[in-house]
Motif scaffolding. Sequence first.
Motif, PDB file in Angstrom:
ATOM      1  N   THR A   7       9.556   2.369 -25.270  1.00  0.00           N
ATOM      2  CA  THR A   7       9.011   3.276 -26.112  1.00  0.00           C
ATOM      3  C   THR A   7       9.512   2.420 -27.523  1.00  0.00           C
ATOM      4  O   THR A   7      10.190   1.376 -27.008  1.00  0.00           O
ATOM      5  CB  THR A   7       9.747   4.101 -26.373  1.00  0.00           C
ATOM      6  OG1 THR A   7      10.306   5.279 -25.772  1.00  0.00           O
ATOM      7  CG2 THR A   7      10.995   5.184 -28.178  1.00  0.00           C
ATOM      8  N   CYS A   8       8.267   2.074 -28.129  1.00  0.00           N
ATOM      9  CA  CYS A   8       8.239   0.985 -30.109  1.00  0.00           C
ATOM     10  C   CYS A   8       7.512   1.768 -30.545  1.00  0.00           C
ATOM     11  O   CYS A   8       6.628   3.121 -30.339  1.00  0.00           O
ATOM     12  CB  CYS A   8       7.044   0.150 -28.680  1.00  0.00           C
ATOM     13  SG  CYS A   8       5.707   0.783 -28.765  1.00  0.00           S
ATOM     14  N   TYR A   9       7.130   1.525 -31.630  1.00  0.00           N
ATOM     15  CA  TYR A   9       6.120   1.773 -33.114  1.00  0.00           C
ATOM     16  C   TYR A   9       4.618   1.384 -32.114  1.00  0.00           C
ATOM     17  O   TYR A   9       4.791   0.174 -32.146  1.00  0.00           O
ATOM     18  CB  TYR A   9       6.560   1.618 -33.991  1.00  0.00           C
ATOM     19  CG  TYR A   9       8.074   1.782 -34.742  1.00  0.00           C
ATOM     20  CD1 TYR A   9       7.944   3.486 -35.194  1.00  0.00           C
ATOM     21  CD2 TYR A   9       9.022   1.347 -34.185  1.00  0.00           C
ATOM     22  CE1 TYR A   9       8.919   3.744 -35.448  1.00  0.00           C
ATOM     23  CE2 TYR A   9      10.046   2.171 -35.276  1.00  0.00           C
ATOM     24  CZ  TYR A   9      10.345   2.566 -35.504  1.00  0.00           C
ATOM     25  OH  TYR A   9      11.423   3.614 -36.355  1.00  0.00           O
ATOM     26  N   PRO A  10       3.960   2.173 -31.785  1.00  0.00           N
ATOM     27  CA  PRO A  10       2.716   2.063 -31.456  1.00  0.00           C
ATOM     28  C   PRO A  10       1.597   1.306 -32.179  1.00  0.00           C
ATOM     29  O   PRO A  10       0.780   1.600 -32.193  1.00  0.00           O
ATOM     30  CB  PRO A  10       2.289   3.724 -31.009  1.00  0.00           C
ATOM     31  CG  PRO A  10       3.754   4.546 -31.859  1.00  0.00           C
ATOM     32  CD  PRO A  10       3.950   3.865 -32.684  1.00  0.00           C
ATOM     33  N   THR A  11       1.622   2.011 -33.599  1.00  0.00           N
ATOM     34  CA  THR A  11       0.908   1.580 -34.530  1.00  0.00           C
ATOM     35  C   THR A  11       1.377  -0.262 -35.122  1.00  0.00           C
ATOM     36  O   THR A  11       2.172  -1.255 -34.584  1.00  0.00           O
ATOM     37  CB  THR A  11       0.881   2.155 -36.637  1.00  0.00           C
ATOM     38  OG1 THR A  11       2.613   2.492 -36.401  1.00  0.00           O
ATOM     39  CG2 THR A  11       0.617   3.595 -36.137  1.00  0.00           C
ATOM     40  N   PHE A  35       5.046   4.716 -20.909  1.00  0.00           N
ATOM     41  CA  PHE A  35       4.722   4.264 -22.383  1.00  0.00           C
ATOM     42  C   PHE A  35       5.575   5.643 -23.200  1.00  0.00           C
ATOM     43  O   PHE A  35       4.567   6.636 -23.028  1.00  0.00           O
ATOM     44  CB  PHE A  35       3.881   4.040 -23.019  1.00  0.00           C
ATOM     45  CG  PHE A  35       3.719   2.636 -22.718  1.00  0.00           C
ATOM     46  CD1 PHE A  35       4.087   1.678 -24.086  1.00  0.00           C
ATOM     47  CD2 PHE A  35       2.632   1.955 -21.915  1.00  0.00           C
ATOM     48  CE1 PHE A  35       3.769   0.376 -23.575  1.00  0.00           C
ATOM     49  CE2 PHE A  35       2.065   0.648 -22.161  1.00  0.00           C
ATOM     50  CZ  PHE A  35       3.163   0.093 -22.432  1.00  0.00           C
ATOM     51  N   ILE A  36       6.310   5.840 -23.800  1.00  0.00           N
ATOM     52  CA  ILE A  36       7.042   6.998 -24.471  1.00  0.00           C
ATOM     53  C   ILE A  36       6.936   6.701 -25.826  1.00  0.00           C
ATOM     54  O   ILE A  36       7.693   6.466 -26.163  1.00  0.00           O
ATOM     55  CB  ILE A  36       7.952   7.949 -23.562  1.00  0.00           C
ATOM     56  CG1 ILE A  36       8.179   8.069 -21.873  1.00  0.00           C
ATOM     57  CG2 ILE A  36       8.406   9.228 -24.403  1.00  0.00           C
ATOM     58  CD1 ILE A  36       9.548   7.417 -21.998  1.00  0.00           C
ATOM     59  N   THR A  37       5.840   7.371 -26.263  1.00  0.00           N
ATOM     60  CA  THR A  37       5.696   7.134 -27.998  1.00  0.00           C
ATOM     61  C   THR A  37       4.708   8.115 -28.303  1.00  0.00           C
ATOM     62  O   THR A  37       4.550   9.061 -28.058  1.00  0.00           O
ATOM     63  CB  THR A  37       5.275   5.601 -28.373  1.00  0.00           C
ATOM     64  OG1 THR A  37       3.299   6.091 -27.160  1.00  0.00           O
ATOM     65  CG2 THR A  37       5.507   4.558 -28.122  1.00  0.00           C
ATOM     66  N   SER A  38       4.720   8.161 -29.972  1.00  0.00           N
ATOM     67  CA  SER A  38       4.059   8.605 -30.615  1.00  0.00           C
ATOM     68  C   SER A  38       2.483   8.655 -31.113  1.00  0.00           C
ATOM     69  O   SER A  38       2.000   9.633 -30.904  1.00  0.00           O
ATOM     70  CB  SER A  38       4.466   8.921 -32.266  1.00  0.00           C
ATOM     71  OG  SER A  38       4.248   7.349 -32.408  1.00  0.00           O
ATOM     72  N   SER A  39       2.130   7.777 -29.984  1.00  0.00           N
ATOM     73  CA  SER A  39       0.401   8.454 -30.381  1.00  0.00           C
ATOM     74  C   SER A  39       0.574   6.657 -29.289  1.00  0.00           C
ATOM     75  O   SER A  39       0.999   6.512 -28.825  1.00  0.00           O
ATOM     76  CB  SER A  39      -0.182   7.625 -31.361  1.00  0.00           C
ATOM     77  OG  SER A  39       0.640   6.628 -31.938  1.00  0.00           O
ATOM     78  N   LEU A  40      -0.879   6.038 -29.117  1.00  0.00           N
ATOM     79  CA  LEU A  40      -1.013   5.623 -28.327  1.00  0.00           C
ATOM     80  C   LEU A  40      -0.989   3.752 -28.775  1.00  0.00           C
ATOM     81  O   LEU A  40      -1.674   3.749 -29.582  1.00  0.00           O
ATOM     82  CB  LEU A  40      -2.629   5.695 -27.336  1.00  0.00           C
ATOM     83  CG  LEU A  40      -2.879   5.242 -26.443  1.00  0.00           C
ATOM     84  CD1 LEU A  40      -2.878   5.618 -24.849  1.00  0.00           C
ATOM     85  CD2 LEU A  40      -3.870   5.080 -26.003  1.00  0.00           C
ATOM     86  N   PRO A  41      -0.086   3.187 -28.293  1.00  0.00           N
ATOM     87  CA  PRO A  41      -0.042   2.002 -28.669  1.00  0.00           C
ATOM     88  C   PRO A  41      -1.394   1.265 -28.501  1.00  0.00           C
ATOM     89  O   PRO A  41      -2.408   1.702 -27.506  1.00  0.00           O
ATOM     90  CB  PRO A  41       0.843   1.394 -27.573  1.00  0.00           C
ATOM     91  CG  PRO A  41       1.518   2.719 -26.589  1.00  0.00           C
ATOM     92  CD  PRO A  41       1.104   3.436 -26.993  1.00  0.00           C
ATOM     93  N   PHE A  42      -1.915   0.724 -30.194  1.00  0.00           N
ATOM     94  CA  PHE A  42      -2.774   0.444 -29.930  1.00  0.00           C
ATOM     95  C   PHE A  42      -3.132  -1.083 -29.078  1.00  0.00           C
ATOM     96  O   PHE A  42      -4.534  -1.345 -29.432  1.00  0.00           O
ATOM     97  CB  PHE A  42      -3.049  -0.355 -31.634  1.00  0.00           C
ATOM     98  CG  PHE A  42      -2.418  -1.282 -32.078  1.00  0.00           C
ATOM     99  CD1 PHE A  42      -0.753  -1.386 -32.143  1.00  0.00           C
ATOM    100  CD2 PHE A  42      -3.014  -2.880 -31.847  1.00  0.00           C
ATOM    101  CE1 PHE A  42      -0.062  -2.655 -32.087  1.00  0.00           C
ATOM    102  CE2 PHE A  42      -2.562  -3.689 -32.469  1.00  0.00           C
ATOM    103  CZ  PHE A  42      -0.840  -4.007 -32.798  1.00  0.00           C
ATOM    104  N   ARG A  43      -2.809  -1.767 -28.918  1.00  0.00           N
ATOM    105  CA  ARG A  43      -3.277  -2.504 -27.630  1.00  0.00           C
ATOM    106  C   ARG A  43      -3.234  -2.113 -26.501  1.00  0.00           C
ATOM    107  O   ARG A  43      -3.095  -2.711 -25.695  1.00  0.00           O
ATOM    108  CB  ARG A  43      -1.690  -3.529 -27.701  1.00  0.00           C
ATOM    109  CG  ARG A  43      -1.521  -4.278 -28.950  1.00  0.00           C
ATOM    110  CD  ARG A  43      -3.174  -5.922 -29.017  1.00  0.00           C
ATOM    111  NE  ARG A  43      -3.082  -6.739 -30.267  1.00  0.00           N
ATOM    112  CZ  ARG A  43      -2.346  -7.754 -30.161  1.00  0.00           C
ATOM    113  NH1 ARG A  43      -1.657  -8.020 -28.941  1.00  0.00           N
ATOM    114  NH2 ARG A  43      -2.488  -8.164 -31.024  1.00  0.00           N
ATOM    115  N   LEU A  44      -3.067  -1.248 -25.695  1.00  0.00           N
ATOM    116  CA  LEU A  44      -3.000  -0.415 -24.827  1.00  0.00           C
ATOM    117  C   LEU A  44      -4.380   0.017 -24.800  1.00  0.00           C
ATOM    118  O   LEU A  44      -4.702   1.173 -24.223  1.00  0.00           O
ATOM    119  CB  LEU A  44      -1.967   0.806 -24.763  1.00  0.00           C
ATOM    120  CG  LEU A  44      -1.619   1.197 -22.759  1.00  0.00           C
ATOM    121  CD1 LEU A  44      -0.866   0.046 -22.361  1.00  0.00           C
ATOM    122  CD2 LEU A  44      -0.996   2.216 -23.213  1.00  0.00           C
TER     123      LEU A  44
END
Length: 373
Positions: A7-11, A35-44
Amino acid sequence: MKKIGITCYPTLGGSGVIATELGMKMAELGHEIHFITSSLPFRLNHVHPNIYYHEVEVSHYPVFQYPPFDLALANKMAEVIDQEKLDILHVHYAMPHAICAILAKDIAEHEVKIVTTLHGTDITVLGIDDALRKMIKHGIEQSDAVTAVSNSLVTQTKEMLGIEKEIEVIYNFVNEANYTKKTLPGIRRQYGIKPNDKVIIHISNFRKVKRLEDVIYTFHKIHDQLNAKLLLVGDGPEYSSIYQLVRKLGLTDDVLFLGKQKNVNDLFSISDLKLLMSEKESFGLVLLEAMSCEVPCIGTNVGGIPEVIKHNETGFIVELGDTDRAAAYATDLLHNEEALERFSRNALVHAREKFCSKSIVQQYTDLYDKLIH
Ligand code: GMT
């Protein structure tokens, strides 16, 4: 093979970058990553059969004055722990992620270990907020293992929160394949950079802690001594006031506001020097990105910056706010081609050796192994 939740800040932000890159490297090593996040991590940005994404959805039920994101995250974490039988839940940022992870561990039936990585602003900014201090301390103390991205951040965390728990330093890394100097004369021309111009670069989220005004004053003094352009990459709260300052100083033609950019590798490739004049910085991932592209750096004697820049070898360290000294170091270096080449080479070697992605990913692997025998 381990099953690892992240879990991370995805932005945008260094912590999200590190979390995502680490997940991708772990997937390549054969681990299963969730990944458990609020949106798709931008680097993914590429598909991998070992990588899964679980989106946290927040209820907007009208009774809730504030949508309860943190509780929704904890619930999602607990679901994923049980469904996927996670071995490790690795959260980046104590607040709120470590707290959510601990709650999720309590709710879940499957046994999981919590790893928390501290990135800086969670401690250096949020940690001094009395409303959150106890919560952050709890999150750290209840995690099964805690890492921080620099020695300086460990010291600060222990001092500010009165924590005695062991915190392991695991430095940040970059994916070397994405941060390598390229030869791009066309881009220099497109930006109106003349062959004898020196190019200085600053990249940040334009928050007050980044002291953008010091970057501009330093550049102003360098500009008095040699032909130079400043590339300002990023956007944020200080953008307008910095724009005004650049106009007031008559630097409009030589300061290029580029906004948010994806291909910073290309911008580093046309740069001679990187400036980071922050008043708080637990590591300064942009410094490592720059050095990996052979760009020497000038940074302040703050937080983890002196652990990243090797003074007088890969760049220079100056006291906070000392724009005279920063400009003097920069001017001397940019005037001396032999020294500039040497510093560039040193920067690359330092980035590849001290912050080698393979050995840093191995440190995380060892930590996971210690928790799960
Ligand atoms: O610096 C920021 O404003 C963003 C913040 C983040 O959450 O990504 O950066 C922190 O974590 C980075 C990755 O570990 C570090 O490189 C930055 O130094 C750290 N920022 C601060 O400590 C102010």
